[in-house]
Write an enzyme that holds these catalytic residues in place. Structure first.
Site, PDB file in Angstrom:
ATOM      1  N   ASP A  57       0.809  -1.297   0.039  1.00 21.14           N
ATOM      2  CA  ASP A  57       0.074   0.022   0.048  1.00 21.14           C
ATOM      3  C   ASP A  57       0.889   1.405  -0.056  1.00 21.14           C
ATOM      4  O   ASP A  57       0.366   2.367   0.167  1.00 21.14           O
ATOM      5  CB  ASP A  57      -0.811   0.026   1.252  1.00 21.14           C
ATOM      6  N   ARG A  82       0.348  -1.771   7.567  1.00 22.54           N
ATOM      7  CA  ARG A  82       1.199  -0.789   6.954  1.00 22.54           C
ATOM      8  C   ARG A  82       2.145   0.384   7.888  1.00 22.54           C
ATOM      9  O   ARG A  82       2.622   1.107   7.533  1.00 22.54           O
ATOM     10  CB  ARG A  82       0.011   0.356   6.365  1.00 22.54           C
ATOM     11  N   ARG A 131     -10.021   5.596  10.805  1.00 24.84           N
ATOM     12  CA  ARG A 131      -8.637   5.352  10.977  1.00 24.84           C
ATOM     13  C   ARG A 131      -7.976   6.234  12.140  1.00 24.84           C
ATOM     14  O   ARG A 131      -7.585   5.733  12.889  1.00 24.84           O
ATOM     15  CB  ARG A 131      -7.934   5.599   9.492  1.00 24.84           C
ATOM     16  N   HIS A 160     -11.502   7.322   4.793  1.00 27.64           N
ATOM     17  CA  HIS A 160     -10.573   8.562   4.975  1.00 27.64           C
ATOM     18  C   HIS A 160     -11.249   9.738   4.665  1.00 27.64           C
ATOM     19  O   HIS A 160     -12.109   9.705   3.726  1.00 27.64           O
ATOM     20  CB  HIS A 160      -9.237   8.420   4.184  1.00 27.64           C
ATOM     21  N   CYS A 254      -4.644  10.019  -2.809  1.00 25.08           N
ATOM     22  CA  CYS A 254      -3.836   8.991  -2.081  1.00 25.08           C
ATOM     23  C   CYS A 254      -2.303   8.858  -2.530  1.00 25.08           C
ATOM     24  O   CYS A 254      -1.486   8.602  -1.561  1.00 25.08           O
ATOM     25  CB  CYS A 254      -4.721   7.689  -2.140  1.00 25.08           C
TER      26      CYS A 254
HETATM   27  N1  ARG Z   1      -5.290   0.281   0.707  1.00 26.52           N
HETATM   28  C1  ARG Z   1      -5.146   1.542   1.634  1.00 26.52           C
HETATM   29  C2  ARG Z   1      -5.497   1.508   2.978  1.00 26.52           C
HETATM   30  O1  ARG Z   1      -6.698   1.138   3.162  1.00 26.52           O
HETATM   31  C3  ARG Z   1      -5.618   2.715   0.653  1.00 26.52           C
HETATM   32  C4  ARG Z   1      -5.351   4.109   1.256  1.00 26.52           C
HETATM   33  C5  ARG Z   1      -5.745   4.987   0.560  1.00 26.52           C
HETATM   34  N2  ARG Z   1      -5.274   6.275   0.714  1.00 26.52           N
HETATM   35  C6  ARG Z   1      -5.972   7.365   1.146  1.00 26.52           C
HETATM   36  N3  ARG Z   1      -5.204   8.515   1.056  1.00 26.52           N
HETATM   37  N4  ARG Z   1      -7.012   7.421   1.276  1.00 26.52           N
HETATM   38  O2  ARG Z   1      -5.038   2.007   3.975  1.00 26.52           O
END
Ligand code: ARG
Length: 261
Positions: A57, A82, A131, A160, A254
């Site tokens: 990612d 991550r 998140r 997000h 992103c």
């Molecule tokens: N697969 C990543 C996650 O779920 C995607 C992140 C996307 N980034 C963003 N800035 N919205 O963390």
């Protein structure tokens, strides 16, 4: 930006990710390259972060920190998969001589923080609910010395802030109200009475996941309707195809961490 050369969907930490859907990595790299070339073509300078094997990612560079007035508030990822990305971003900022403030609270950088430089003298908008955790909003305010407005995200598809809202110039934003709690919608209406309003279809096409230099708005090519709305509001939409990266739950914004001096 960080190349998707190791991009994959190996785990699912948002509703867009499906480990059974194949990913065409070469195509992802091609599409990402087009995005990079588009930014360069618009006169922007792009720095590259070295991609790392085992961090699929990492292409979503926006999540690695949040920079305002030359100060970086570092990221601390929610998901263990991550977590190691944060150190790579930290090393980049240190090497480039940016002032770096390490976080103690969970936050995913520009994924959940947006900056509107001329709104009320410089306003940080911050998402929570999926998140980034609320204590990180206060921590960001102390780190960056700008007021932080907390906004609650309520729809897991828009996990997000940067898939639900974006700054389109120094004073204004575009957002999809349905991604926010009723109270947060009220806050946004009060702060940004002239905002461009997106709908469910615009948001599902990842249209809100855009970057703007105040005139040119680079956004996912699927978001044709939102492009029309932005054009009507006086901006120049610049569509870019990023279908492969949508499989990871991200698009234009992103992929881009903005470096604000
Ligand atoms: N697969 C990543 C996650 O779920 C995607 C992140 C996307 N980034 C963003 N800035 N919205 O963390």
């Amino acid at each position: 930006m960080c190349s998707p050369e190791y991009f994959a969907v190996e785990y699912a930490i948002n509703p867009w990710m499906d480990v059974t859907t194949p990913v065409d990595r070469d195509l992802a790299v091609k599409q990402w390259d087009r995005l990079r070339e588009t930014l360069v073509g618009l006169g922007h300078e792009v720095h590259l972060l070295t991609a790392e094997q085992g961090l699929p990612d990492m292409v979503y560079a926006a999540n690695g920190g949040f920079v305002v007035d030359g100060t970086v508030y570092g990221a601390r990822f929610k998901h263990e998969q991550r977590a190691a990305e944060a150190a790579a971003h930290h090393a980049f900022y240190e090497a480039q001589g940016w002032r770096f403030i390490a976080p103690s609270e969970t936050n995913e950088g520009e994924g959940d923080f947006a900056y509107v430089p001329e709104a009320h003298g410089g306003l940080i908008l911050a998402g929570h609910g999926f998140r980034t955790e609320i204590p990180a909003h206060a921590e960001a305010q102390e780190a960056l010395g700008r007021p932080v407005v907390s906004l609650r995200l309520i729809d897991p598809r828009f996990y997000h802030l940067d898939v639900a809202l974006a700054a389109i110039d120094d004073t204004n934003v575009v957002y999809f109200p349905g991604a926010f709690s009723a109270a947060s919608q009220r806050v946004l209406t009060q702060l940004f009475p002239d905002a461009v309003i997106a709908d469910d279809e615009d948001a599902m096409a990842f249209g809100l996941n855009l970057v703007s230099d105040g005139a040119n708005v680079v956004l996912n090519s699927e978001a044709t309707r939102l492009a029309g709305k932005l054009k009507a509001a006086g901006y120049t939409p610049v569509p870019v195809e990023l279908a492969e990266l949508k499989k990871g739950g991200g698009s234009v914004k992103c992929c881009i961490a903005e470096l604000r001096h």
